[in-house]
Design an enzyme around this catalytic site. Structure first.
Site, PDB file in Angstrom:
ATOM      1  N   ARG A   1      83.686 -30.750  -8.978  1.00  0.00           N
ATOM      2  CA  ARG A   1      83.869 -29.406  -8.429  1.00  0.00           C
ATOM      3  C   ARG A   1      84.660 -29.419  -7.120  1.00  0.00           C
ATOM      4  O   ARG A   1      85.472 -28.538  -6.860  1.00  0.00           O
ATOM      5  CB  ARG A   1      82.499 -28.765  -8.214  1.00  0.00           C
ATOM      6  CG  ARG A   1      82.530 -27.291  -7.806  1.00  0.00           C
ATOM      7  CD  ARG A   1      81.133 -26.833  -7.467  1.00  0.00           C
ATOM      8  NE  ARG A   1      81.053 -25.394  -7.272  1.00  0.00           N
ATOM      9  CZ  ARG A   1      80.225 -24.816  -6.408  1.00  0.00           C
ATOM     10  NH1 ARG A   1      79.402 -25.558  -5.671  1.00  0.00           N
ATOM     11  NH2 ARG A   1      80.192 -23.511  -6.277  1.00  0.00           N
TER      12      ARG A   1
ATOM     13  N   ILE B   1      84.478 -19.550  -6.503  1.00  0.00           N
ATOM     14  CA  ILE B   1      84.216 -20.604  -7.481  1.00  0.00           C
ATOM     15  C   ILE B   1      82.724 -20.497  -7.781  1.00  0.00           C
ATOM     16  O   ILE B   1      81.893 -20.480  -6.873  1.00  0.00           O
ATOM     17  CB  ILE B   1      84.617 -21.993  -6.953  1.00  0.00           C
ATOM     18  CG1 ILE B   1      84.373 -23.071  -8.030  1.00  0.00           C
ATOM     19  CG2 ILE B   1      83.919 -22.357  -5.658  1.00  0.00           C
ATOM     20  CD1 ILE B   1      84.970 -24.437  -7.679  1.00  0.00           C
ATOM     21  N   SER B   2      82.388 -20.356  -9.036  1.00  0.00           N
ATOM     22  CA  SER B   2      81.032 -19.966  -9.422  1.00  0.00           C
ATOM     23  C   SER B   2      79.999 -21.050  -9.147  1.00  0.00           C
ATOM     24  O   SER B   2      80.306 -22.232  -8.994  1.00  0.00           O
ATOM     25  CB  SER B   2      80.994 -19.595 -10.904  1.00  0.00           C
ATOM     26  OG  SER B   2      81.759 -18.455 -11.161  1.00  0.00           O
ATOM     27  N   GLN B   3      78.761 -20.608  -9.105  1.00  0.00           N
ATOM     28  CA  GLN B   3      77.609 -21.491  -8.958  1.00  0.00           C
ATOM     29  C   GLN B   3      77.563 -22.472 -10.135  1.00  0.00           C
ATOM     30  O   GLN B   3      77.677 -22.063 -11.287  1.00  0.00           O
ATOM     31  CB  GLN B   3      76.339 -20.643  -8.924  1.00  0.00           C
ATOM     32  CG  GLN B   3      75.049 -21.398  -8.804  1.00  0.00           C
ATOM     33  CD  GLN B   3      73.863 -20.449  -8.804  1.00  0.00           C
ATOM     34  OE1 GLN B   3      74.027 -19.240  -8.983  1.00  0.00           O
ATOM     35  NE2 GLN B   3      72.681 -20.982  -8.603  1.00  0.00           N
TER      36      GLN B   3
END
Length: 198
Positions: A19, A45-47
């Site tokens: 990530r 940026i998603s969890q």
């Protein structure tokens, strides 16, 4: 629930596609935190937990053609590229030109050779390249699952999309009819913006 095989493949993808490589330099040291982070332009940026759930429900397979709507940083795009492998293809769409470049650079730096990036047009999706075996949407539709995306989904295809504060998992059968649609509650996404100039 996802089966053990896809669970293992998604775990491998998360291990391979770091990530932090898709985050801004000032937030990379926070990459292991299970929270979303800004990537600019009111986008995130998603969890990781949310991304993992969506990939498990999407269940991408090797060799498939996948549409990634709202590619942002390129992290979900790269995860999909890993999951479909060299015989598959990912079509990534982003409406913000700066983020499209950011995601594209991130994916190319990471070695994704099976991805093509597009700037979103007035109509949602990428009808000229349809049908797709899988469609992943990383922003929340305001009212309902867009019919345009359902039309772009191939028979036996799956669509995973947020609507309001839920994530919907929709699958077609072999005849192209909707086989089932399941709602997973309790998620928060940036809004999906659909501009039409008809």
């Amino acid at each position: 629930m996802a089966d053990d095989k896809i669970d293992k493949r998604v775990t491998q993808a998360f291990s391979a596609v770091k990530r932090r490589c898709f985050m801004s330099t000032d937030t990379q040291h926070l990459a292991d935190y299970d929270v979303p982070f800004s990537i600019g332009h009111a986008q995130t940026i998603s969890q990781p937990t949310t991304v993992r759930h969506m990939l498990l429900w999407l269940a991408p397979q090797s060799g498939q053609r996948i549409l990634d709507v709202g590619s942002g940083s390129g992290w979900s795009t790269a995860l999909l590229a890993y999951l479909v492998g060299p015989t598959g293809a990912v079509f990534a769409i982003e409406r913000i030109a700066e983020l499209k470049r950011f995601g594209e650079i991130n994916c190319h730096r990471f070695g994704c050779d099976n991805v093509e990036f597009f700037i979103a047009e007035n109509n949602i999706g990428l009808a000229a390249y349809a049908p797709f075996d899988r469609i992943l949407v990383s922003a929340a539709a305001s009212e309902a699952i867009p019919d345009e995306l359902i039309k772009q989904l191939a028979p036996n295809g799956k669509l995973v999309i947020p609507v309001h504060n839920s994530i919907f998992e929709l699958q077609k059968d072999a005849q192209g009819d909707i086989k089932y649609c399941h709602e997973h509650f309790g998620y928060v996404f940036v809004p999906l913006i659909i501009e039409t100039n008809n």
